[in-house]
Design a protein around this motif. Sequence first.
Motif, PDB file in Angstrom:
ATOM      1  N   ALA A  56       0.835  -1.209   0.000  1.00 37.19           N
ATOM      2  CA  ALA A  56       0.000   0.000   0.000  1.00 37.19           C
ATOM      3  C   ALA A  56       0.867   1.255   0.000  1.00 37.19           C
ATOM      4  CB  ALA A  56      -0.929   0.003   1.208  1.00 37.19           C
ATOM      5  N   MET A  59       2.272   1.807  -3.457  1.00 36.61           N
ATOM      6  CA  MET A  59       1.240   2.277  -4.379  1.00 36.61           C
ATOM      7  C   MET A  59       0.877   3.738  -4.146  1.00 36.61           C
ATOM      8  SD  MET A  59      -1.266  -1.043  -4.245  1.00 36.61           S
ATOM      9  CE  MET A  59      -2.638  -0.197  -4.993  1.00 36.61           C
ATOM     10  N   LEU A  61      -0.714   4.913  -1.391  1.00 33.68           N
ATOM     11  CA  LEU A  61      -1.981   5.036  -0.683  1.00 33.68           C
ATOM     12  C   LEU A  61      -1.839   5.795   0.634  1.00 33.68           C
ATOM     13  CD1 LEU A  61      -3.468   1.491  -1.369  1.00 33.68           C
ATOM     14  CD2 LEU A  61      -4.091   3.653  -2.455  1.00 33.68           C
ATOM     15  N   THR A  69      -1.763  10.740  -3.155  1.00 37.41           N
ATOM     16  CA  THR A  69      -2.682   9.975  -2.319  1.00 37.41           C
ATOM     17  C   THR A  69      -4.091   9.987  -2.919  1.00 37.41           C
ATOM     18  OG1 THR A  69      -1.373  10.525  -0.367  1.00 37.41           O
ATOM     19  CG2 THR A  69      -3.591   9.708   0.027  1.00 37.41           C
ATOM     20  N   SER A  72      -4.074   7.831  -6.132  1.00 34.83           N
ATOM     21  CA  SER A  72      -3.969   6.399  -5.824  1.00 34.83           C
ATOM     22  C   SER A  72      -5.266   5.839  -5.264  1.00 34.83           C
ATOM     23  CB  SER A  72      -2.813   6.151  -4.846  1.00 34.83           C
ATOM     24  OG  SER A  72      -1.586   6.410  -5.472  1.00 34.83           O
ATOM     25  N   TRP A  73      -5.870   6.547  -4.317  1.00 36.68           N
ATOM     26  CA  TRP A  73      -7.133   6.072  -3.750  1.00 36.68           C
ATOM     27  C   TRP A  73      -8.255   6.111  -4.787  1.00 36.68           C
ATOM     28  CZ3 TRP A  73      -8.096   3.044   0.094  1.00 36.68           C
ATOM     29  CH2 TRP A  73      -7.184   2.965   1.143  1.00 36.68           C
ATOM     30  N   SER A  74      -8.278   7.139  -5.631  1.00 33.00           N
ATOM     31  CA  SER A  74      -9.313   7.239  -6.666  1.00 33.00           C
ATOM     32  C   SER A  74      -9.216   6.086  -7.654  1.00 33.00           C
ATOM     33  CB  SER A  74      -9.195   8.574  -7.411  1.00 33.00           C
ATOM     34  OG  SER A  74      -9.415   9.647  -6.530  1.00 33.00           O
ATOM     35  N   VAL A  75      -8.008   5.767  -8.076  1.00 31.38           N
ATOM     36  CA  VAL A  75      -7.814   4.652  -9.007  1.00 31.38           C
ATOM     37  C   VAL A  75      -8.205   3.334  -8.338  1.00 31.38           C
ATOM     38  CG1 VAL A  75      -6.083   3.304 -10.259  1.00 31.38           C
ATOM     39  CG2 VAL A  75      -6.080   5.800 -10.420  1.00 31.38           C
ATOM     40  N   THR A  76      -7.809   3.139  -7.094  1.00 30.77           N
ATOM     41  CA  THR A  76      -8.127   1.893  -6.379  1.00 30.77           C
ATOM     42  C   THR A  76      -9.637   1.716  -6.238  1.00 30.77           C
ATOM     43  OG1 THR A  76      -6.037   2.004  -5.172  1.00 30.77           O
ATOM     44  CG2 THR A  76      -7.781   0.639  -4.207  1.00 30.77           C
ATOM     45  N   ILE A  77     -10.331   2.755  -5.830  1.00 32.84           N
ATOM     46  CA  ILE A  77     -11.791   2.686  -5.669  1.00 32.84           C
ATOM     47  C   ILE A  77     -12.464   2.527  -7.029  1.00 32.84           C
ATOM     48  CG2 ILE A  77     -13.828   4.008  -4.967  1.00 32.84           C
ATOM     49  CD1 ILE A  77     -11.983   5.150  -2.676  1.00 32.84           C
ATOM     50  N   VAL A  79     -11.220   1.106  -9.756  1.00 31.05           N
ATOM     51  CA  VAL A  79     -11.012  -0.268 -10.230  1.00 31.05           C
ATOM     52  C   VAL A  79     -11.959  -1.226  -9.503  1.00 31.05           C
ATOM     53  CG1 VAL A  79      -9.373  -2.194 -10.241  1.00 31.05           C
ATOM     54  CG2 VAL A  79      -8.653   0.070 -11.039  1.00 31.05           C
ATOM     55  N   ALA A  80     -12.125  -1.050  -8.199  1.00 31.66           N
ATOM     56  CA  ALA A  80     -13.042  -1.909  -7.446  1.00 31.66           C
ATOM     57  C   ALA A  80     -14.475  -1.775  -7.976  1.00 31.66           C
ATOM     58  CB  ALA A  80     -12.989  -1.579  -5.960  1.00 31.66           C
TER      59      ALA A  80
END
Length: 139
Positions: A56, A59, A61, A69, A72-77, A79-80
Amino acid sequence: LSTFQLSAYIGTVLMFAYAEGYKGFQCKFSPLVVSRSFTIFNGSGTPIHHVLLAPAYSMGLFHATKKRTIVSWSVTIGVAAIVATVKRLSYPWRNVLNAGAAVGLTWGAISILVHYVQALRTGTMPADPALPIIKKAKE
């Protein structure tokens, strides 16, 4: 697969290879992950949570610039959310998108490995690790 479905399959694989594999991973994400991973040193002043949460951390996060930050969080959410949506698709469309994602992720894994080996060989980091600026307290 019909001719249209096969065309969609090929087009999706090519699009994911370029957009996710090359532009997303090879040009942006992989250099960042490798550069940030080289800032972690166990036992040399690196906070233990950076070591324990190294994926994390690498990445971006946490312990990154505000922009990094957020991205990274926007891309992670994002993708989910896309994964949750694609899981609801029927055959063959889920498989078409999964094939593209597999190509992009494979490209990404290989690009992380290549950037890592290059960093070890040259001693230079492939990108700015986007670490936050730490202000020193006035004495």
